[in-house]
Design a protein around this motif. Structure first.
Motif, mmCIF file in Angstrom:
data_model
loop_
_atom_site.group_PDB
_atom_site.id
_atom_site.type_symbol
_atom_site.label_atom_id
_atom_site.label_comp_id
_atom_site.label_asym_id
_atom_site.label_seq_id
_atom_site.Cartn_x
_atom_site.Cartn_y
_atom_site.Cartn_z
ATOM 1 N N VAL A 132 -44.338 46.744 -105.140
ATOM 2 C CA VAL A 132 -45.049 45.667 -105.818
ATOM 3 C C VAL A 132 -44.981 44.359 -105.020
ATOM 4 C CG1 VAL A 132 -43.030 45.026 -107.181
ATOM 5 C CG2 VAL A 132 -45.294 44.518 -108.053
ATOM 6 N N PRO A 133 -46.090 43.615 -104.926
ATOM 7 C CA PRO A 133 -46.024 42.284 -104.318
ATOM 8 C C PRO A 133 -45.136 41.382 -105.183
ATOM 9 C CG PRO A 133 -48.306 43.003 -104.561
ATOM 10 C CD PRO A 133 -47.457 43.977 -105.302
ATOM 11 N N PHE A 134 -44.341 40.542 -104.563
ATOM 12 C CA PHE A 134 -43.423 39.685 -105.310
ATOM 13 C C PHE A 134 -43.303 38.338 -104.613
ATOM 14 C CE2 PHE A 134 -39.191 38.023 -106.268
ATOM 15 C CZ PHE A 134 -39.267 37.980 -107.651
ATOM 16 N N ASN A 135 -43.462 37.253 -105.380
ATOM 17 C CA ASN A 135 -43.268 35.909 -104.835
ATOM 18 C C ASN A 135 -42.776 34.982 -105.924
ATOM 19 O OD1 ASN A 135 -45.541 34.569 -106.174
ATOM 20 N ND2 ASN A 135 -46.814 35.853 -104.873
ATOM 21 N N VAL A 136 -42.366 33.800 -105.524
ATOM 22 C CA VAL A 136 -41.896 32.799 -106.473
ATOM 23 C C VAL A 136 -42.427 31.433 -106.036
ATOM 24 C CG1 VAL A 136 -39.677 32.459 -105.295
ATOM 25 C CG2 VAL A 136 -39.884 31.884 -107.705
ATOM 26 N N VAL A 137 -42.876 30.663 -107.022
ATOM 27 C CA VAL A 137 -43.344 29.293 -106.792
ATOM 28 C C VAL A 137 -42.366 28.359 -107.492
ATOM 29 C CG1 VAL A 137 -45.167 27.617 -107.277
ATOM 30 C CG2 VAL A 137 -45.769 29.947 -106.591
ATOM 31 N N CYS A 138 -41.915 27.324 -106.787
ATOM 32 C CA CYS A 138 -40.962 26.377 -107.360
ATOM 33 C C CYS A 138 -41.469 24.946 -107.221
ATOM 34 C CB CYS A 138 -39.613 26.459 -106.662
ATOM 35 S SG CYS A 138 -38.723 27.991 -106.939
ATOM 36 N N LYS A 139 -41.159 24.169 -108.236
ATOM 37 C CA LYS A 139 -41.329 22.717 -108.147
ATOM 38 C C LYS A 139 -39.986 22.200 -107.639
ATOM 39 C CE LYS A 139 -42.169 18.593 -110.890
ATOM 40 N NZ LYS A 139 -42.315 18.101 -112.271
ATOM 41 N N LEU A 140 -39.996 21.788 -106.384
ATOM 42 C CA LEU A 140 -38.776 21.340 -105.716
ATOM 43 C C LEU A 140 -38.685 19.818 -105.842
ATOM 44 C CD1 LEU A 140 -36.384 22.311 -103.974
ATOM 45 C CD2 LEU A 140 -37.833 21.991 -101.974
ATOM 46 N N PRO A 141 -37.710 19.324 -106.601
ATOM 47 C CA PRO A 141 -37.637 17.875 -106.813
ATOM 48 C C PRO A 141 -37.209 17.120 -105.564
ATOM 49 C CG PRO A 141 -35.865 18.998 -107.971
ATOM 50 C CD PRO A 141 -36.688 20.047 -107.316
ATOM 51 N N ALA A 142 -37.586 15.854 -105.538
ATOM 52 C CA ALA A 142 -37.179 14.980 -104.429
ATOM 53 C C ALA A 142 -35.663 15.016 -104.301
ATOM 54 C CB ALA A 142 -37.648 13.557 -104.705
ATOM 55 N N LYS A 143 -35.198 15.009 -103.106
ATOM 56 C CA LYS A 143 -33.765 14.992 -102.784
ATOM 57 C C LYS A 143 -33.050 16.307 -103.081
ATOM 58 C CE LYS A 143 -34.164 10.634 -101.821
ATOM 59 N NZ LYS A 143 -34.354 10.213 -100.468
ATOM 60 N N ALA A 144 -33.779 17.365 -103.401
ATOM 61 C CA ALA A 144 -33.144 18.669 -103.612
ATOM 62 C C ALA A 144 -33.474 19.577 -102.437
ATOM 63 C CB ALA A 144 -33.613 19.291 -104.915
ATOM 64 N N THR A 145 -32.593 20.508 -102.163
ATOM 65 C CA THR A 145 -32.794 21.464 -101.075
ATOM 66 C C THR A 145 -32.671 22.877 -101.619
ATOM 67 O OG1 THR A 145 -31.837 19.931 -99.474
ATOM 68 C CG2 THR A 145 -31.896 22.246 -98.841
ATOM 69 N N LEU A 146 -33.629 23.725 -101.280
ATOM 70 C CA LEU A 146 -33.492 25.155 -101.540
ATOM 71 C C LEU A 146 -32.812 25.733 -100.306
ATOM 72 C CD1 LEU A 146 -33.892 27.883 -102.887
ATOM 73 C CD2 LEU A 146 -36.239 27.891 -102.020
ATOM 74 N N ALA A 147 -31.564 26.143 -100.468
ATOM 75 C CA ALA A 147 -30.779 26.612 -99.329
ATOM 76 C C ALA A 147 -31.041 28.082 -99.028
ATOM 77 C CB ALA A 147 -29.292 26.395 -99.592
ATOM 78 N N ARG A 148 -30.925 28.953 -100.036
ATOM 79 C CA ARG A 148 -31.155 30.369 -99.781
ATOM 80 C C ARG A 148 -31.550 31.081 -101.059
ATOM 81 N NH1 ARG A 148 -26.555 33.752 -101.023
ATOM 82 N NH2 ARG A 148 -24.793 32.433 -101.470
ATOM 83 N N MET A 149 -32.050 32.292 -100.885
ATOM 84 C CA MET A 149 -32.513 33.124 -101.994
ATOM 85 C C MET A 149 -32.006 34.529 -101.764
ATOM 86 S SD MET A 149 -36.420 31.825 -101.630
ATOM 87 C CE MET A 149 -36.371 32.172 -99.883
#
Length: 170
Positions: free
Chosen positions: A145-162
């Motif tokens: 199955v195709p799989f993805n994620v969309v996030c609203k990343l707030p200012a000053k936040a970092t997505l480090a890993r998944m």
């Protein structure tokens, strides 16, 4: 001739032992850095994101949207609690707390439909936090199955890993 015979016998013994060893079921973890994500939507451009070795963060003091794609490779479909998927996203906040919202999509409108899973998490200032979406199944029980994620990343936040954990035998 004795050495060749002994080598052949040892090779056959190892092959026989491996062929009768039982297969074990285990989870399938796929880990990716946040820098693998891309700008998403009409309001976020690639120039508004800072790509780091260990993640992705908005370049300016504005909330931005990102899209993270995953390659699924479980041999079994995500069709029940034992064979489902869990996504963990690890964030770090800047000097203010940050509210993160994400929506994961499993499936495609071009196959057996789409299932969505949403979550929100507030990351305390200067600390890390984990947003977890668990018990995700796929339409039609497809293993690819195709799989993805969309996030609203707030200012000053970092997505480090998944980490995507496909449960069940792999």
């Amino acid at each position: 001739m004795t050495h060749a015979f002994a080598t052949a016998a040892l090779t056959l013994a190892i092959a026989a032992a491996l062929s009768i060893a039982p297969g074990t079921a285990s989870a399938n973890y796929q880990t990716s850095t946040g820098s693998a994500c891309i700008a998403y939507g009409s309001t976020t451009t690639p120039g508004e994101l800072r790509y780091l070795v260990n993640g992705i963060t908005p370049l300016n003091a504005t909330d931005e949207y990102i899209l993270c794609d995953f390659v699924t490779d479980s041999e079994n479909g995500w069709y029940n609690a034992a064979n489902s998927a869990t996504l963990q996203m690890f964030f770090k906040a800047g000097n203010v707390e940050a509210a993160v919202t994400c929506t994961a999509t499993a499936g495609s409108a071009y196959m057996s439909g789409v299932l969505t899973y949403s979550g929100a998490h507030t990351i305390p200032a200067t600390l890390g936090g984990t947003l977890t979406l668990s018990g995700m199944t796929a339409p039609g029980s497809y293993s690819w199955v195709p799989f993805n994620v969309v996030c609203k990343l707030p200012a000053k936040a970092t997505l480090a890993r998944m980490t995507l954990n496909e449960l069940g035998p792999v």
